[in-house]
Design a protein around this motif. Structure first.
Motif, short mmCIF file in Angstrom:
data_model
loop_
_atom_site.label_atom_id
_atom_site.label_comp_id
_atom_site.label_asym_id
_atom_site.label_seq_id
_atom_site.Cartn_x
_atom_site.Cartn_y
_atom_site.Cartn_z
N LEU A 1 -134.25 0.24 43.80
CA LEU A 1 -134.09 -0.66 44.95
C LEU A 1 -132.95 -1.64 44.71
N ALA A 2 -132.91 -2.23 43.53
CA ALA A 2 -131.84 -3.19 43.23
C ALA A 2 -130.47 -2.53 43.29
N LEU A 3 -130.37 -1.29 42.80
CA LEU A 3 -129.10 -0.58 42.82
C LEU A 3 -128.67 -0.28 44.25
N GLY B 1 -116.17 13.45 42.80
CA GLY B 1 -114.86 12.83 42.65
C GLY B 1 -114.62 11.72 43.64
N GLU B 2 -115.48 11.66 44.68
CA GLU B 2 -115.34 10.61 45.69
C GLU B 2 -116.64 9.85 45.90
N VAL B 3 -117.71 10.57 46.18
CA VAL B 3 -118.99 9.92 46.42
C VAL B 3 -119.99 10.38 45.37
N ALA B 4 -121.05 9.57 45.20
CA ALA B 4 -121.98 9.83 44.11
C ALA B 4 -123.41 9.62 44.57
N LEU B 5 -124.32 10.24 43.83
CA LEU B 5 -125.75 9.99 43.96
C LEU B 5 -126.28 9.65 42.58
N VAL B 6 -127.39 8.94 42.55
CA VAL B 6 -128.07 8.60 41.31
C VAL B 6 -129.54 8.96 41.45
N VAL B 7 -130.13 9.48 40.38
CA VAL B 7 -131.54 9.87 40.37
C VAL B 7 -132.27 9.07 39.29
N ASP B 8 -133.37 8.44 39.68
CA ASP B 8 -134.30 7.75 38.77
C ASP B 8 -133.61 6.72 37.86
N PRO B 9 -132.90 5.75 38.44
CA PRO B 9 -132.22 4.76 37.60
C PRO B 9 -133.19 3.81 36.90
N GLN B 10 -132.82 3.42 35.70
CA GLN B 10 -133.58 2.41 34.96
C GLN B 10 -133.28 1.02 35.54
N HIS C 1 -126.18 7.39 47.74
CA HIS C 1 -127.61 7.72 47.77
C HIS C 1 -128.25 7.49 46.39
N VAL C 2 -129.43 6.91 46.40
CA VAL C 2 -130.26 6.77 45.21
C VAL C 2 -131.57 7.49 45.49
#
Length: 466
Positions: A69-71, A26-35, A54-55
């Motif tokens: 990396l770009a994200l 609801g406040e912070v997010a992580l992303v895994v394996d983005p295209q 975090h990615v």
């Protein structure tokens, strides 16, 4: 009072058979394996009103170019990649057993799960706000390790490593099953049509407990798993060879701006020069009329997978679409596999693409397997099966010649003379093949039908499953 559930949003890329994930509190997010096309992630972050911190990368991908990396650079997030991966960019190294706090609630534990690659990591997500105060397993982002009813294939790093990796994959999957609670969600990157999966499943969701009941890697002994998995492996796209080097180098954000527009004379010049002019329309309208020498990779099928598989890497591509939106869709698909900029594009109708030239539109007939059964009663034709060798071996029309689609561009001289009836499993690959054969001046009929109909119409079949 219990805390509200964490939110996990799958980001699907069905054309490549992959999923990325956004998780937030609801406040912070992580992303895994983005295209590679990170604008999809940026839109989700805005939609959910959360900040990316975090990615995570589960592995150096073989089937797509990462946007990690770009994200991270765009958002200021930390980019976590296995410290053993020999990347050429700045990253936050992570190793087996490390725990990363993402906000107040999310705890991510890195788990070494070699098998798909040697340095593969899975990430177990726990909610620190669970009622017991100890944190509760929520999910595992399993990348190319434990998939739905399958595992990631172990042969993408070369035949010399397959034996070690397949056994490591068996151990890694069992580590996840032993480490995580049965109700933890399994959230793989591959397995939705990607050739990175050893087999395919129709499942759309699963848990550790469900996988324990049915996944071969968790119900079979090691020797049985190894033997059956290796026996089931088939060919995978040639463009995979270019993905890991691109990902180790650190891909930049893609350029999705509109390509230069080509007039009919330029289209002809490019075709005559041996470049690829790719018609994005569906196979029915392509067969009815197309620019002579153009190739059909419709957006309604495995466009990027098959184009990337067949094209000689570096060949200039010009895209033909009915609309600018179609061209933009194709560009997005292509940047995901590292084909960054089309040489040119044209939109409209096929008549527009030959206007003012000395060329008329080319065409070829389409038919069904029932039509083929009737024709074979009256005359001899060559049935060309462009499915993979494993599909052909399992069940084939008696007398059919097999040249898999991914081999066809370099094996046109091996195609028998005479009238050709070209088929695959459903019609898409047959149309791609037909476009190459038509460009070579071969007389043909493209079978636009399901291979399931072969038995229904009485065509004789042979093979392992016939």
């Amino acid at each position: 009072m219990s805390a509200p559930d964490l939110t996990i949003v799958p980001i699907e890329t069905p054309t490549l058979g992959d999923r990325s994930y956004l998780a937030h509190d609801g406040e912070v997010a992580l992303v895994v394996d983005p295209q590679r096309d990170i604008d999809r992630v940026l839109s989700l972050l805005e939609e959910h009103g959360v900040r990316l911190t975090h990615v995570f990368e589960t592995h150096i991908h073989n089937d797509y170019v990462t946007g990690g990396l770009a994200l991270a650079e765009r958002t200021g997030a930390a980019y976590l990649v296995n410290g053993e991966d020999p990347v050429s960019f700045a990253r936050t190294p992570i190793a087996d057993g490390e725990v990363v706090a993402v906000g107040e609630r999310m705890r991510v534990t890195a788990l070494a799960t070699p098998g798909h690659t040697f340095t593969h990591l899975s990430y177990a997500l726990a909610d620190a706000a669970a009622d017991d105060g100890q944190g509760a397993d929520v999910a595992v982002f399993s990348g190319g390790s434990l998939l739905f009813g399958a595992t990631g294939r172990p042969d993408l790093l070369g035949e010399e490593h397959t034996h070690d990796l397949v056994r490591a994959q068996h151990a890694s999957a069992r580590r996840l099953a032993d480490t995580l609670s049965d109700d933890a969600e399994v959230l793989p990157t591959h397995g939705f049509g990607s050739f990175c999966s050893a087999t395919q499943s129709e499942a759309t969701a699963s848990t550790i407990g469900q996988e324990k009941q049915a996944n071969p890697v968790l119900v079979q002994d090691e020797e049985t798993y190894v033997r059956e998995l290796l026996a089931g492996l088939s060919a995978y796209p040639a463009y995979y060879a270019h993905m890991a080097p691109a990902n180790l180098a650190g891909p930049v954000e893609p350029d999705l701006s509109t390509p230069a527009q080509a007039d009919p004379h330029e289209l002809r010049r490019r075709i005559d020069a041996g470049e690829w002019v790719v018609d994005l329309r569906n196979r029915t309208v392509f067969a009815a009329g197309h620019v002579p020498g153009s190739l059909n990779f419709g957006l309604d099928g495995g466009f990027a997978t098959y184009l990337g598989w067949l094209v000689e890497w570096g060949t200039p591509l010009t895209l033909l679409g009915e609309t600018a939106e179609d061209v933009a869709t194709a560009q997005r698909e292509l940047v995901r596999i590292g084909i960054d900029r089309p040489a040119a594009a044209a939109t409209g109708k096929p008549e527009d693409w030959v206007a003012g030239t000395s060329h008329e539109l080319a065409s070829f007939p389409t038919a069904t397997f029932a039509d083929l059964a009737q024709v074979r009663h009256h005359r001899t034709v060559t049935v060309l099966d462009v499915r993979r060798a494993d599909e052909h071996d399992a069940s084939r029309i008696d007398g059919a010649v097999n040249i898999p689609l991914h081999e066809l561009p370099t094996r046109l001289a091996d195609v028998p003379a005479g009238e050709l009836w070209v088929h695959c499993a459903g019609g898409y690959r047959a149309s791609v093949a037909a476009s190459f054969l038509s460009a070579a001046g071969r007389p043909l009929v493209a079978v636009d039908d399901s291979f399931d109909q072969v038995a229904e119409v009485g065509l004789p079949t042979v093979g392992r499953d016939a």
